[in-house]
Design a protein around this motif. Structure first.
Motif, PDB file in Angstrom:
ATOM      1  N   ILE A  39       0.814  -1.235   0.032  1.00  0.00           N
ATOM      2  CA  ILE A  39       0.099  -0.072  -0.057  1.00  0.00           C
ATOM      3  C   ILE A  39       0.968   1.201  -0.125  1.00  0.00           C
ATOM      4  O   ILE A  39       0.684   2.312  -0.696  1.00  0.00           O
ATOM      5  N   ALA A  40       2.045   1.113   0.763  1.00  0.00           N
ATOM      6  CA  ALA A  40       2.800   2.615   1.026  1.00  0.00           C
ATOM      7  C   ALA A  40       3.412   2.479  -0.453  1.00  0.00           C
ATOM      8  O   ALA A  40       3.466   3.985  -0.846  1.00  0.00           O
ATOM      9  N   CYS A  41       3.772   1.524  -1.391  1.00  0.00           N
ATOM     10  CA  CYS A  41       4.594   1.667  -2.521  1.00  0.00           C
ATOM     11  C   CYS A  41       3.475   2.177  -3.619  1.00  0.00           C
ATOM     12  O   CYS A  41       3.723   2.884  -4.356  1.00  0.00           O
ATOM     13  N   LEU A  42       2.184   1.739  -3.557  1.00  0.00           N
ATOM     14  CA  LEU A  42       1.170   2.208  -4.292  1.00  0.00           C
ATOM     15  C   LEU A  42       0.876   3.796  -4.152  1.00  0.00           C
ATOM     16  O   LEU A  42       0.888   4.584  -5.158  1.00  0.00           O
ATOM     17  N   ILE A  43       0.790   4.040  -2.806  1.00  0.00           N
ATOM     18  CA  ILE A  43       0.510   5.531  -2.448  1.00  0.00           C
ATOM     19  C   ILE A  43       1.830   6.427  -2.889  1.00  0.00           C
ATOM     20  O   ILE A  43       1.568   7.588  -3.722  1.00  0.00           O
ATOM     21  N   THR A  44       3.126   5.993  -2.817  1.00  0.00           N
ATOM     22  CA  THR A  44       4.192   6.507  -3.467  1.00  0.00           C
ATOM     23  C   THR A  44       4.005   6.820  -5.054  1.00  0.00           C
ATOM     24  O   THR A  44       4.378   7.768  -5.421  1.00  0.00           O
ATOM     25  N   LEU A  45       3.704   5.871  -5.683  1.00  0.00           N
ATOM     26  CA  LEU A  45       3.523   5.778  -7.273  1.00  0.00           C
ATOM     27  C   LEU A  45       2.614   6.885  -7.691  1.00  0.00           C
ATOM     28  O   LEU A  45       2.702   7.845  -8.353  1.00  0.00           O
ATOM     29  N   ALA A  46       1.573   6.844  -6.656  1.00  0.00           N
ATOM     30  CA  ALA A  46       0.307   7.750  -7.034  1.00  0.00           C
ATOM     31  C   ALA A  46       0.832   9.226  -6.865  1.00  0.00           C
ATOM     32  O   ALA A  46       0.766  10.179  -7.807  1.00  0.00           O
ATOM     33  N   LEU A  47       1.670   9.468  -5.740  1.00  0.00           N
ATOM     34  CA  LEU A  47       1.942  10.771  -5.500  1.00  0.00           C
ATOM     35  C   LEU A  47       3.113  11.060  -6.363  1.00  0.00           C
ATOM     36  O   LEU A  47       3.113  12.412  -6.733  1.00  0.00           O
ATOM     37  N   ALA A  48       3.880  10.442  -6.804  1.00  0.00           N
ATOM     38  CA  ALA A  48       4.842  10.588  -7.914  1.00  0.00           C
ATOM     39  C   ALA A  48       4.324  11.386  -9.237  1.00  0.00           C
ATOM     40  O   ALA A  48       4.716  12.186  -9.781  1.00  0.00           O
ATOM     41  N   LEU A  49       3.142  10.435  -9.916  1.00  0.00           N
ATOM     42  CA  LEU A  49       2.367  10.667 -10.779  1.00  0.00           C
ATOM     43  C   LEU A  49       1.739  12.164 -10.656  1.00  0.00           C
ATOM     44  O   LEU A  49       1.848  13.133 -11.625  1.00  0.00           O
ATOM     45  N   VAL A  50       1.340  12.484  -9.542  1.00  0.00           N
ATOM     46  CA  VAL A  50       0.658  13.814  -9.265  1.00  0.00           C
ATOM     47  C   VAL A  50       1.740  14.966  -9.616  1.00  0.00           C
ATOM     48  O   VAL A  50       1.618  15.985  -9.890  1.00  0.00           O
ATOM     49  N   ILE A  51       3.090  14.600  -8.757  1.00  0.00           N
ATOM     50  CA  ILE A  51       3.939  15.594  -8.940  1.00  0.00           C
ATOM     51  C   ILE A  51       4.739  15.793 -10.209  1.00  0.00           C
ATOM     52  O   ILE A  51       5.154  16.847 -10.657  1.00  0.00           O
ATOM     53  N   ALA A  67       4.517   5.112 -15.969  1.00  0.00           N
ATOM     54  CA  ALA A  67       4.370   4.304 -14.845  1.00  0.00           C
ATOM     55  C   ALA A  67       3.800   3.014 -15.361  1.00  0.00           C
ATOM     56  O   ALA A  67       4.261   2.019 -14.620  1.00  0.00           O
ATOM     57  N   ILE A  68       3.194   2.573 -16.487  1.00  0.00           N
ATOM     58  CA  ILE A  68       2.813   1.336 -17.050  1.00  0.00           C
ATOM     59  C   ILE A  68       4.184   0.577 -17.359  1.00  0.00           C
ATOM     60  O   ILE A  68       4.421  -0.495 -17.220  1.00  0.00           O
ATOM     61  N   TYR A  69       4.989   1.273 -17.937  1.00  0.00           N
ATOM     62  CA  TYR A  69       6.242   0.804 -18.452  1.00  0.00           C
ATOM     63  C   TYR A  69       7.005   0.199 -17.183  1.00  0.00           C
ATOM     64  O   TYR A  69       7.678  -0.786 -17.305  1.00  0.00           O
ATOM     65  N   GLY A  70       7.030   0.972 -15.894  1.00  0.00           N
ATOM     66  CA  GLY A  70       7.848   0.680 -14.992  1.00  0.00           C
ATOM     67  C   GLY A  70       7.010  -0.593 -14.383  1.00  0.00           C
ATOM     68  O   GLY A  70       7.756  -1.594 -13.925  1.00  0.00           O
ATOM     69  N   PRO A 394       4.147  -8.913  -2.353  1.00  0.00           N
ATOM     70  CA  PRO A 394       5.568  -8.507  -2.849  1.00  0.00           C
ATOM     71  C   PRO A 394       5.638  -8.201  -4.227  1.00  0.00           C
ATOM     72  O   PRO A 394       6.390  -7.241  -4.708  1.00  0.00           O
ATOM     73  N   LEU A 395       4.648  -8.983  -5.104  1.00  0.00           N
ATOM     74  CA  LEU A 395       4.792  -8.558  -6.533  1.00  0.00           C
ATOM     75  C   LEU A 395       4.285  -7.180  -6.882  1.00  0.00           C
ATOM     76  O   LEU A 395       4.802  -6.570  -7.662  1.00  0.00           O
ATOM     77  N   ILE A 396       3.252  -6.963  -5.931  1.00  0.00           N
ATOM     78  CA  ILE A 396       2.708  -5.382  -6.318  1.00  0.00           C
ATOM     79  C   ILE A 396       3.606  -4.485  -5.815  1.00  0.00           C
ATOM     80  O   ILE A 396       3.714  -3.242  -6.364  1.00  0.00           O
ATOM     81  N   THR A 397       4.308  -4.739  -4.452  1.00  0.00           N
ATOM     82  CA  THR A 397       4.984  -3.845  -4.107  1.00  0.00           C
ATOM     83  C   THR A 397       6.328  -3.821  -5.183  1.00  0.00           C
ATOM     84  O   THR A 397       6.579  -2.475  -5.456  1.00  0.00           O
ATOM     85  N   ILE A 398       6.758  -4.791  -5.952  1.00  0.00           N
ATOM     86  CA  ILE A 398       8.173  -4.475  -6.944  1.00  0.00           C
ATOM     87  C   ILE A 398       7.541  -3.677  -8.021  1.00  0.00           C
ATOM     88  O   ILE A 398       8.123  -2.921  -8.548  1.00  0.00           O
ATOM     89  N   MET A 399       6.320  -4.212  -8.691  1.00  0.00           N
ATOM     90  CA  MET A 399       5.868  -3.353  -9.659  1.00  0.00           C
ATOM     91  C   MET A 399       5.509  -1.797  -9.327  1.00  0.00           C
ATOM     92  O   MET A 399       5.959  -1.031 -10.258  1.00  0.00           O
ATOM     93  N   ALA A 400       5.004  -1.539  -8.122  1.00  0.00           N
ATOM     94  CA  ALA A 400       4.879  -0.383  -7.577  1.00  0.00           C
ATOM     95  C   ALA A 400       6.151   0.592  -7.701  1.00  0.00           C
ATOM     96  O   ALA A 400       6.169   1.781  -8.043  1.00  0.00           O
ATOM     97  N   ILE A 401       7.065  -0.055  -6.931  1.00  0.00           N
ATOM     98  CA  ILE A 401       8.297   0.810  -6.831  1.00  0.00           C
ATOM     99  C   ILE A 401       9.098   0.803  -7.755  1.00  0.00           C
ATOM    100  O   ILE A 401       9.874   2.098  -8.241  1.00  0.00           O
TER     101      ILE A 401
END
Length: 589
Positions: A39-51, A67-70, A394-401
């Motif tokens: 969840i923390a990594c998903l929030i970080t990804l969303a925040l990075a997109l906003v910035i 983001a999709i490429y990453g 863990p896979l969601i974490t890796i994809m988000a980070i």
């Protein structure tokens, strides 16, 4: 074409604060322990997109495609390796092999110091290379407690032992991640790490024994310490330098363990060292531990032996050239050459060379192991399903980070941070490992740390006229020192040794060791940057065309590998089936 800004606010202090905000938020969320890692990594990804969109002015479509490429890069090939490695480990547990592997190590010696070398250092490194992601500390700490180690000692030494192997953990996934994000050949990064970590590997065994038994206890078994650390360091140097990032941990741990076992056939410590609280009866019982037949041992080690064989052959340039023709390609039209960085259009093309990927080699080793160990299809299917369920977060974490890392790279956030760090000038190589140390402390993973900071390391090095191979590699080597104090690792160690609410004690027992280790790495990196430059290999871009032919050495190795597989198959067929685990989980707890 969108031009990437380095100072979007026209105030470098304000821009740097904006750029570092997602990393600070990620660290705060993880350290709070109130938010799950994925969840923390998903929030970080969303925040990075906003910035990226509102502060850096990045077009929404380019930000979304970044983001999709990453996310795709995080899933394949990175997640593919993690899935296959944990599946192989779970196959060994479900077949009963892993319990015999554990018992075979325990039966070698009754001396607690040497047991620590065998299990915490050698076997822990093997598990780190094969699976990683918390498994080594959980398994080895539980094993040591089961043998009779005091829980606090077991947790502390397993955390400390799980340092040098971390850079090449999970079949070298951290190095592959760094190479993917910086466009540097992972084999070159592996060679650079191989010029740093062997020095650390050489001293870790001594460090462990001094913690357990003091300097006097260490002097009593100096041959074992020297053989363990020396064999590991030399093998790591050779493997990392000439075979890439997939096998250094596995081969180094195997060679170190075998050398120590051979030494024990000709040399034994004058006295069997045990903890003061242990009784004479337990010592006598340990000295008469049952030794298993060789055929049973070979069969038990089968999944890991096949792993070595498959990975070794997959690493050949001829093999890669042959298998790379089977590729999954996904076009990124708008993103490809849609961003200008320093006056150059950035090419973006996603290709998953699935058949040549290391994850495919691991999967084949796991499936062949299941066949030779005579596991029914329903059990293999259950293990695969359980592995997917176990790794979904863990896979969601890796994809988000990794998604966050690509948004940061393409939007300009990484360039902003590297511009600020370049102000350190001449002393940046002294600081570079601390970034990796901070990343692993925050995320608990060298892979995630490389995803966060490897691009910053590369950009800063190029700005300062340094070789980016050194600074990107130092992100991994610096990160290994923080693995022992990351909240995730400490939580795993505390759970495995049943040290309820003792996480603070474990942190206090390891933090000084962590700081000492990262200080050594910082000094080493600085010396290599300016005085030992011959130790730093030249940078090579990712995706250089491999040799399209097999050399004599490769053909010979493949032939020997086929013979080894045939011999292993004969041994397993002639040996009666192993006692299978009652569940798909290890029963250490």
């Amino acid at each position: 074409m969108w031009i990437q800004p380095v100072d979007p606010l026209h105030n470098i202090v304000g821009s740097s604060l904006i750029a570092v905000t997602p990393i600070v938020i990620l660290g705060a969320l993880l350290l709070s322990r109130k938010v799950a890692g994925y969840i923390a990594c998903l929030i970080t990804l969303a925040l990075a997109l906003v910035i990226a969109v509102f502060a850096y002015g990045m077009p929404i479509n380019l930000a979304g495609l970044s983001a999709i490429y990453g996310i795709l890069s995080g899933l394949l090939p990175i997640g593919w390796i993690v899935l296959a490695a944990v599946f192989l480990y779970n196959i060994s547990v479900a077949s009963g092999s892993f319990a015999i592997v554990r018992d075979s190590i325990e039966s070698i010696t009754a001396d607690r110091r040497i047991q620590a070398l065998l299990i915490a250092f050698c076997f822990g490194a093997f598990l780190e290379g094969a699976a990683g992601f918390g498994a080594p500390v959980a398994i080895t700490a539980g094993m040591l407690v089961g043998l009779g180690f005091a829980p606090l000692y077991a947790a502390t030494i397993c955390l400390l032992a799980n340092t040098a192997p971390v850079a090449f953990g999970g079949i070298g996934i951290a190095v592959v991640t760094a190479g993917t994000l910086t466009n540097l050949d992972p084999n070159v990064l592996s060679r650079m790490i191989g010029h740093q970590l062997p020095f650390i590997s050489l001293i870790i065994p001594l460090w462990l024994i001094v913690i357990i038994a003091g300097w006097r206890g260490a002097r009593q078994i100096w041959p074992a310490i020297l053989v363990t650390g020396g064999a590991y360091a030399v093998t790591m140097f050779l493997t990392a330098s000439y075979a890439g990032p997939a096998l250094p941990d596995i081969l180094s741990a195997t060679v170190s363990l075998l050398c120590l076992v051979i030494l024990l056939r000709f040399w034994r410590p004058a006295q069997v060292w045990r903890f003061p609280h242990e009784s004479a009866a337990s010592t006598a019982r340990a000295q008469t531990a049952k030794r298993l037949p060789r055929a049973v041992l070979v069969k038990a080690w089968l999944p890991f032996l096949l792993l070595i064989v498959f990975i070794a052959n997959w690493a050949f340039s001829g093999t890669q050239a042959l298998l790379s023709h089977v590729t999954v390609k996904i076009p990124f039209g708008a993103l490809n050459h849609g961003i200008s960085v320093a006056g150059h259009a950035v090419p973006v093309s996603y290709s998953f060379v699935w058949l040549a990927a290391a994850g495919t080699a691991i999967l084949l080793a796991a499936l062949l192991s299941a066949v030779l160990l005579r596991l029914p299809v329903r059990i293999v299917t259950k293990v695969a399903r359980d592995t997917l369920v176990e790794l979904r977060r863990p896979l969601i974490t890796i994809m988000a980070i990794v998604g966050f890392a690509y948004v940061a790279n393409y939007s300009g956030m990484s360039a902003t941070l590297s511009h600020v760090l370049s102000a350190t000038g001449h002393v940046f190589p002294l600081v570079a490992p601390l970034l990796g140390w901070l990343g692993v402390f925050i995320t608990g993973s060298d892979t995630s740390s490389n995803a966060l900071f490897s691009s910053v390391q590369s950009h800063t090095a190029q700005t300062l006229g340094l070789n980016p191979v050194l600074t990107v590699a130092s992100n991994s080597t610096g990160g290994v020192a923080a693995k022992m104090i990351s909240p995730q690792s400490i939580a795993v160690a505390a759970a495995a040794t049943k040290l309820t609410n003792q996480e603070g004690m474990l942190f206090r027992r390891t933090v000084l060791h962590s700081l000492a280790l990262v200080s050594i790495i910082c000094v080493m990196t600085y010396l290599q940057a300016y005085y030992l430059t011959w130790m730093v290999p030249k940078a090579a871009p990712l995706g250089l065309a491999p040799l399209a032919r097999f050399g004599v050495a490769e053909i010979l190795t493949i032939s020997i590998s086929l013979i080894v597989i045939a011999a292993l198959a004969i041994v397993t067929v002639r040996t009666k089936p192993l006692a299978r685990a009652t569940t798909g989980k290890d029963q250490l707890a």
